[in-house]
Design a protein around this motif. Structure first.
Motif, short mmCIF file in Angstrom:
data_model
loop_
_atom_site.label_atom_id
_atom_site.label_comp_id
_atom_site.label_asym_id
_atom_site.label_seq_id
_atom_site.Cartn_x
_atom_site.Cartn_y
_atom_site.Cartn_z
N ARG A 110 1.37 -1.28 0.18
CA ARG A 110 0.16 -0.21 0.00
C ARG A 110 0.81 1.43 -0.01
N ASN A 111 1.69 1.49 0.85
CA ASN A 111 3.23 2.33 0.95
C ASN A 111 3.19 2.59 -0.48
N PHE A 115 2.88 5.56 -3.10
CA PHE A 115 4.20 6.75 -3.10
C PHE A 115 4.25 6.69 -4.75
N LEU A 116 4.31 5.85 -5.44
CA LEU A 116 4.00 5.32 -6.57
C LEU A 116 3.14 6.99 -7.59
N LEU A 117 1.70 6.66 -7.72
CA LEU A 117 0.64 7.13 -7.68
C LEU A 117 0.94 8.79 -7.41
N ASP A 118 0.80 8.56 -6.25
CA ASP A 118 0.50 10.34 -5.71
C ASP A 118 2.29 11.09 -6.76
N GLN A 119 3.13 10.44 -6.70
CA GLN A 119 4.52 11.29 -7.51
C GLN A 119 3.74 11.13 -9.26
N VAL A 120 3.25 9.83 -9.74
CA VAL A 120 2.81 10.36 -10.87
C VAL A 120 1.87 11.64 -11.61
N ILE A 182 5.25 13.02 1.89
CA ILE A 182 4.87 12.28 3.10
C ILE A 182 4.94 11.28 2.29
N SER A 183 4.90 10.87 1.30
CA SER A 183 4.06 8.85 1.00
C SER A 183 5.77 8.52 0.81
N SER A 184 6.99 9.53 0.33
CA SER A 184 8.09 9.21 0.07
C SER A 184 9.01 8.83 1.69
N TYR A 185 8.12 10.15 2.21
CA TYR A 185 9.25 9.73 4.04
C TYR A 185 8.39 8.56 4.50
N LYS A 186 7.20 7.95 4.42
CA LYS A 186 5.87 7.09 4.74
C LYS A 186 6.34 5.73 4.56
N LEU A 187 7.08 5.78 3.28
CA LEU A 187 7.59 4.22 2.44
C LEU A 187 8.73 3.85 2.59
N PHE A 188 9.81 5.07 2.93
CA PHE A 188 10.89 5.19 3.09
C PHE A 188 11.89 4.98 4.60
N THR A 189 11.23 5.72 5.70
CA THR A 189 11.25 5.14 6.86
C THR A 189 11.22 3.92 7.33
N LYS A 190 10.17 3.46 6.52
CA LYS A 190 9.86 2.03 6.79
C LYS A 190 10.99 0.73 6.49
N TYR A 191 12.02 1.35 5.31
CA TYR A 191 12.49 0.60 5.49
C TYR A 191 14.03 0.44 5.42
N ALA B 172 16.47 13.98 -19.80
CA ALA B 172 17.24 15.20 -17.77
C ALA B 172 15.75 14.50 -17.25
N VAL B 173 14.88 14.82 -17.62
CA VAL B 173 13.51 14.49 -16.41
C VAL B 173 13.70 13.70 -16.04
N ILE B 174 13.59 13.04 -16.41
CA ILE B 174 13.15 11.34 -16.19
C ILE B 174 14.53 11.04 -15.42
N CYS B 175 15.89 11.51 -15.04
CA CYS B 175 16.80 11.07 -14.66
C CYS B 175 16.69 12.10 -13.12
N TYR B 176 16.17 13.38 -13.59
CA TYR B 176 15.63 13.83 -11.78
C TYR B 176 14.51 13.21 -11.34
N VAL B 177 13.59 12.26 -12.40
CA VAL B 177 12.62 11.67 -11.04
C VAL B 177 13.54 10.74 -9.94
N PHE B 178 14.10 10.03 -11.13
CA PHE B 178 14.79 9.22 -10.32
C PHE B 178 15.92 9.82 -9.33
N LEU B 179 16.51 10.37 -9.58
CA LEU B 179 17.30 11.46 -8.62
C LEU B 179 16.38 11.88 -7.79
N SER B 180 15.80 12.41 -7.76
CA SER B 180 14.76 12.67 -6.17
C SER B 180 13.94 11.60 -5.27
N LEU B 181 14.04 10.65 -6.68
CA LEU B 181 13.48 8.95 -5.25
C LEU B 181 14.92 8.27 -4.50
N ILE B 182 16.43 9.08 -5.65
CA ILE B 182 17.20 8.64 -4.54
C ILE B 182 17.27 9.61 -3.01
#
Lengths: 210, 210
Positions: A110-111, A115-120, A182-191, B172-182
């Motif tokens: 669910r997290n 997380f993915l849908l919020d980003q999209v 928030i959703s990335s915080y909720k996901l990655f703190t679980k890791y 470049a946008v795709i690279c930055y999407v992954f960078l912001s996830l990292i």
């Protein structure tokens, strides 16, 4: 070497204490974490429903006919995309607020999904807002190089409604920027959770071999 | 009760073991984590330098003069914004890759800075790409309602270069999407660290009071 028995016994009672302490601490942490975060997250998911539906209705009802001709939001691809993006945003916000408001424990799938849908969604409505704002800018200022005339001179009320719709969309974008944080915080703190278990396991092994 | 001394002594040696184990484990974890992540992150920060500079140069050199008139990227606000966004993106990528490639331990202020700047950069170039794509779409198709003629009929090569520049920007946008996830992963996984310390403190206190 006669202390071996005591060590073993002690390590066992330690294990019990460690387990209990860890559990309570985690529950407390999750409890505080959830109560504040859930309220903020629920509000941040409720706002975009209102905002997107408002932006959608303003744009859907936006058409003008006068002596210069007629214009509707359907004539411009960016505005059609804005309506679609706001519709998706309102629908997803409504769907997600139901799940977030439920006081169940959050699971990893669910997290990940949120997380993915919020980003999209954030990227989707930001792109729609940016494209529409550019068209509005061109419609207001016109462009000499491409011989595009200023359309807002002839269709003033149309442009005002477009401005309102885009402005409201950008408030929804801001909500979604915070939601994706928030959703990335909720996901990655679980890791880090598996790491905690490993450390407490290492403690027991160390105590047994002492 | 005669085991009290042994327990105390044992809990002290445990403390040493716990401390050592945790330290090693953390170093190992950070080591593995950093080596894979740092390579991926360094590459993801290197690519946008090349991509943004290429997109920037294509757009900067993009002007056409023929019997229909003359057009340059400076004539359209979206393309000027695209050039600026690509310039900022290339500069920031170059600046950030130097910090990431350095094999120093990451600090929280640094993680926060990269996290926030990565997010801002992603939204910045996505918005620039979306706005430019909309203008390109209008320039290719024209618009009947606003009486905007298709500019790409008259300025074909100009439009081709714009297309290339926008396409490269979206990579470049795709690279930055992954960078912001990292960077959000790197920041938020650190946020369990104080919790681990608390648990190991609780373990020591429990062992002392056993």
């Amino acid at each position: 070497m006669e202390e071996g028995g005591a060590v073993l016994q002690n390590s066992r009672s330690d294990k019990h204490l460690i387990g209990g302490g860890e559990g309570r601490r985690h529950e407390e942490f999750e409890g505080n974490d959830n109560s504040v975060l859930r309220v903020v997250e629920t509000l941040l998911r409720l706002f975009p429903i209102v905002l997107s539906v408002t932006a959608l209705i303003i744009m859907l009802k936006n058409s003008e006919e006068n002596e210069h001709g007629s214009v509707s939001y359907t004539d411009l691809s960016a505005f059609r995309y804005l309506v679609q993006a706001n519709g998706i945003c309102a629908g997803y916000s409504l769907f997600s607020v139901v799940f977030v408001a439920l006081p169940r424990l959050s699971s990893m799938p669910r997290n990940w999904t949120f997380f993915l849908l919020d980003q999209v969604l954030t990227y989707l409505i930001l792109a729609a807002g940016a494209a529409s704002m550019e068209v509005l800018y061109l419609a207001e200022k016109g462009n000499a190089a491409t011989t595009w005339s200023s359309a807002c001179g002839a269709f003033g009320p149309f442009c005002h409604k477009v401005t309102a719709s885009i402005a409201i969309t950008f408030v929804a974008v801001i909500c979604y920027v915070f939601l994706s944080l928030i959703s990335s915080y909720k996901l990655f703190t679980k890791y880090d959770a598996p790491d905690i278990t490993n450390i407490s396991k290492a403690v027991h092994i160390a105590a047994f071999h002492a």
